[in-house]
Design an enzyme around this catalytic site. Structure first.
Site, PDB file in Angstrom:
ATOM      1  N   LYS A 189       0.870  -1.180   0.000  1.00  9.47           N
ATOM      2  CA  LYS A 189       0.000   0.000   0.000  1.00  9.47           C
ATOM      3  C   LYS A 189       0.904   1.227   0.000  1.00  9.47           C
ATOM      4  CE  LYS A 189      -3.029   3.179   1.090  1.00  9.47           C
ATOM      5  NZ  LYS A 189      -2.123   4.293   0.710  1.00  9.47           N
ATOM      6  N   GLY A 242       5.620   5.356   8.835  1.00 11.64           N
ATOM      7  CA  GLY A 242       4.712   6.494   8.745  1.00 11.64           C
ATOM      8  C   GLY A 242       4.537   7.148  10.097  1.00 11.64           C
ATOM      9  N   THR A 246      -1.003   6.782  12.812  1.00 10.17           N
ATOM     10  CA  THR A 246      -1.393   5.616  12.005  1.00 10.17           C
ATOM     11  C   THR A 246      -0.824   4.341  12.611  1.00 10.17           C
ATOM     12  OG1 THR A 246      -1.485   6.996  10.029  1.00 10.17           O
ATOM     13  CG2 THR A 246      -1.346   4.626   9.681  1.00 10.17           C
ATOM     14  N   GLY A 247       0.411   4.416  13.095  1.00 10.82           N
ATOM     15  CA  GLY A 247       1.023   3.249  13.722  1.00 10.82           C
ATOM     16  C   GLY A 247       0.176   2.705  14.871  1.00 10.82           C
ATOM     17  N   GLU A 265       7.792   1.707  11.983  1.00 12.17           N
ATOM     18  CA  GLU A 265       8.895   2.694  11.968  1.00 12.17           C
ATOM     19  C   GLU A 265       8.223   4.055  11.925  1.00 12.17           C
ATOM     20  OE1 GLU A 265      10.909   5.320  11.336  1.00 12.17           O
ATOM     21  OE2 GLU A 265      11.747   4.717   9.397  1.00 12.17           O
ATOM     22  N   CYS A 300      12.736  10.760   7.928  1.00  9.93           N
ATOM     23  CA  CYS A 300      12.427  10.295   9.287  1.00  9.93           C
ATOM     24  C   CYS A 300      13.621  10.463  10.221  1.00  9.93           C
ATOM     25  CB  CYS A 300      11.897   8.872   9.287  1.00  9.93           C
ATOM     26  SG  CYS A 300      12.954   7.703   8.450  1.00  9.93           S
ATOM     27  N   GLU A 399       7.422  15.720  15.953  1.00  7.96           N
ATOM     28  CA  GLU A 399       8.034  15.642  14.628  1.00  7.96           C
ATOM     29  C   GLU A 399       7.345  16.621  13.674  1.00  7.96           C
ATOM     30  OE1 GLU A 399       7.525  11.995  12.266  1.00  7.96           O
ATOM     31  OE2 GLU A 399       9.677  12.107  11.879  1.00  7.96           O
TER      32      GLU A 399
END
Ligand code: ADP
Length: 495
Positions: A189, A242, A246-247, A265, A300, A399
């Site tokens: 995806k 991401g 979402t994680g 990650e 990242c 972040e």
């Protein structure tokens, strides 16, 4: 590398609509839904993408499962799989120019960086894992004479891979290459704003001889197709790069579905720590500027917090700001550009919001701080240096994923360590010192998956990348990446 005239011939080339790859065939979403894909270069519509829904995702997972069950890929000798993957890497290199330009038009990364970090790195990663697979042996356990204990390594099954928009080919192949090399099937995806170059390399994988159904791709909205993949009852493991938000959703989906393994990650807020015994200040400042501003900070591992010892703070910040001010920001398809576009209007707005908040909280903008080149219709921002950032500021903790450097000063080593570890993240760090003992003390004390010493950036495929704390779990890159894609099976034989 290619030259500017070659890039310019492809600059406005029509881009075919992105479709789904399911069981070796390209098709629309079942309901025909699409989303527009805007290029961040000037905000115009580049093409459309199939907007997969749960039914499409089920088709993709079923194709992956069927391919795994009949062992059309896993059942091939490692040397045979290696051959296919090596051919894939060659095809990527043979199409490097087209892939680089397509990827840049999609996600906005400056092309000099994309050529190396995207296309070059994808081919290199695939080749590296291909070459590894017929050199990894099973194990014989040290049992007594009455038994034989064998430890087999087996592919896990169907892997769901959800990847982000900042480096789709690099991060995508960090997951695809070891997963496929180990014999798994994959449903990929890509991010809504960076699918096109991934779709193209998947086409090349088929051309290289990867059997139908082994690699499937579902494009479209993360909250729909990504969510469906996370809730699938037939995906064995989910690998993700991401956002933390979402994680968390992916982790929650696991117990609500089939207890699939989830490897995350999740980015960072990485400290780049400069001591007053730093060697060459100008060089360190230049490398540190690149370490936050390349790809407009959409990295990242970006060194997004500069922690600088008080004695050298003014000199260092001035040198870094000078290097940053000289960086060429703009047209990502210009080979001389050093920082391209922000990926989307929404992302640009979010980044600008961080700067506003920092100022409201008492920090000071020493360089940049504003959108630039608005007349192009694209999404660009000046390299931004914010000083007087305190540990309770949002800019210190969260972040940004944009070209914004937060500067905080410290007195001594103990305070540097305290500040370095005072966020929820733990992905990367940098330490600049000419004192070897201090370098090693810092490597041990800083909570991060990777600590750079007297440099920032550059670790190659031979070493793992993974975070601690809320930067995630599991590792991409290196032979350790195989751990996510391989199950250990014991055979215990009575002799
Ligand atoms: P970012 O904020 O950096 O875009 P995201 O975590 O939103 O990061 O996106 C990373 C990847 O996760 C993309 O491929 C996106 O489509 C996907 N994604 C977004 N939301 C979800 C979700 N609810 N479930 C699964 N995948 C998602």
């Amino acid at each position: 590398m290619f030259d500017q005239s070659q890039i310019d011939t492809l600059r406005d080339a029509p881009v075919p609509p992105g479709r789904l790859l399911i069981d070796g065939a390209w098709r629309e979403a079942r309901d025909g839904a699409t989303i527009d894909r805007l290029t961040p270069i000037d905000g115009s519509v580049l093409t459309t993408l199939a907007d997969a829904d749960a039914a499409d995702v089920e088709d993709a997972v079923a194709a992956a499962r069927a391919a795994f069950a009949d062992r059309r890929w896993a059942g091939q000798a490692p040397a045979a799989r290696k051959k296919v993957l090596l051919r894939w890497a060659e095809l990527i290199e043979a199409n490097a120019l087209e892939l680089a330009v397509l990827g840049v038009r999609d996600n906005g990364t400056e092309i000099a960086m994309a050529a190396k970090a995207e296309v070059g790195s994808a081919a290199n990663t695939i080749r590296w894992y291909a070459e590894a697979i017929d050199k990894i042996y099973g194990e014989i356990a040290p049992t007594d004479d009455g038994a034989l204990g064998l430890i087999h390594r087996e592919p896990v099954g169907v892997i769901g891979a959800i990847v982000p928009w900042n480096f789709p080919l690099m991060i995508g192949t960090w997951k695809l290459a070891p997963a496929l090399a180990a014999g798994n099937s994959v449903v990929l995806k890509p991010a809504e704003t960076a699918s096109l170059s991934l779709l193209r390399i998947c086409e090349l994988a088929l051309e290289a001889g990867l059997p139908a159904g082994v690699l499937n791709v579902v494009t479209g909205r993360g909250a729909v197709s990504g969510q469906a993949l996370s809730m699938s009852m037939d995906v064995d493991a989910l690998v993700f790069t991401g956002s933390g938000a979402t994680g968390r959703r992916l982790l929650e989906a696991s117990p609500k579905s089939n207890l699939k393994r989830v490897y995350l990650e999740l980015g960072g807020k990485s400290p780049n720590i400069v001591f007053d015994d730093v060697g060459d200040i100008a060089e360190a400042a230049k490398v540190s500027a690149a370490g936050i501003f390349r790809n407009s900070g959409q990295v990242c591992v970006a060194g997004s917090r500069l922690l600088v010892q008080r004695g050298v703070a003014d000199e260092f910040v001035a040198a870094l700001s000078e290097a940053a001010a000289k960086m060429r920001v703009g047209d990502p398809l210009d080979l001389t550009t050093q920082a391209g576009a922000i990926n989307s209007q929404a992302q640009l707005d979010q980044v600008l919001g961080f700067v506003d908040d920092a100022v409201d909280q008492g920090a000071r903008v020493a360089l940049g701080g504003q959108r630039i080149l608005e007349e192009t219709g694209g999404y660009y921002m000046a390299p931004t240096v914010v000083t007087d950032v305190a540990p309770d500021h949002r800019l210190f903790r969260d972040e940004v994923f944009g070209p914004v450097l937060a500067v905080t000063t410290f007195e001594d080593e103990a305070e540097a360590i305290h500040l370095a570890n005072a966020t929820d993240y733990g992905l990367a760090a940098g330490v600049w010192t000419s004192n070897l003992g201090r370098a090693h003390r810092m490597i041990r004390a800083v909570q991060a998956g990777v600590v750079h010493v007297n440099t920032y950036g550059g670790p190659d495929i031979t070493v793992p990348l993974g975070g601690v704390k809320q930067s995630g779990n599991g590792h991409d890159k290196s032979l350790h990446a195989f751990d996510k894609y391989v199950d250990l099976k014991t055979a215990w034989i009575k002799l």
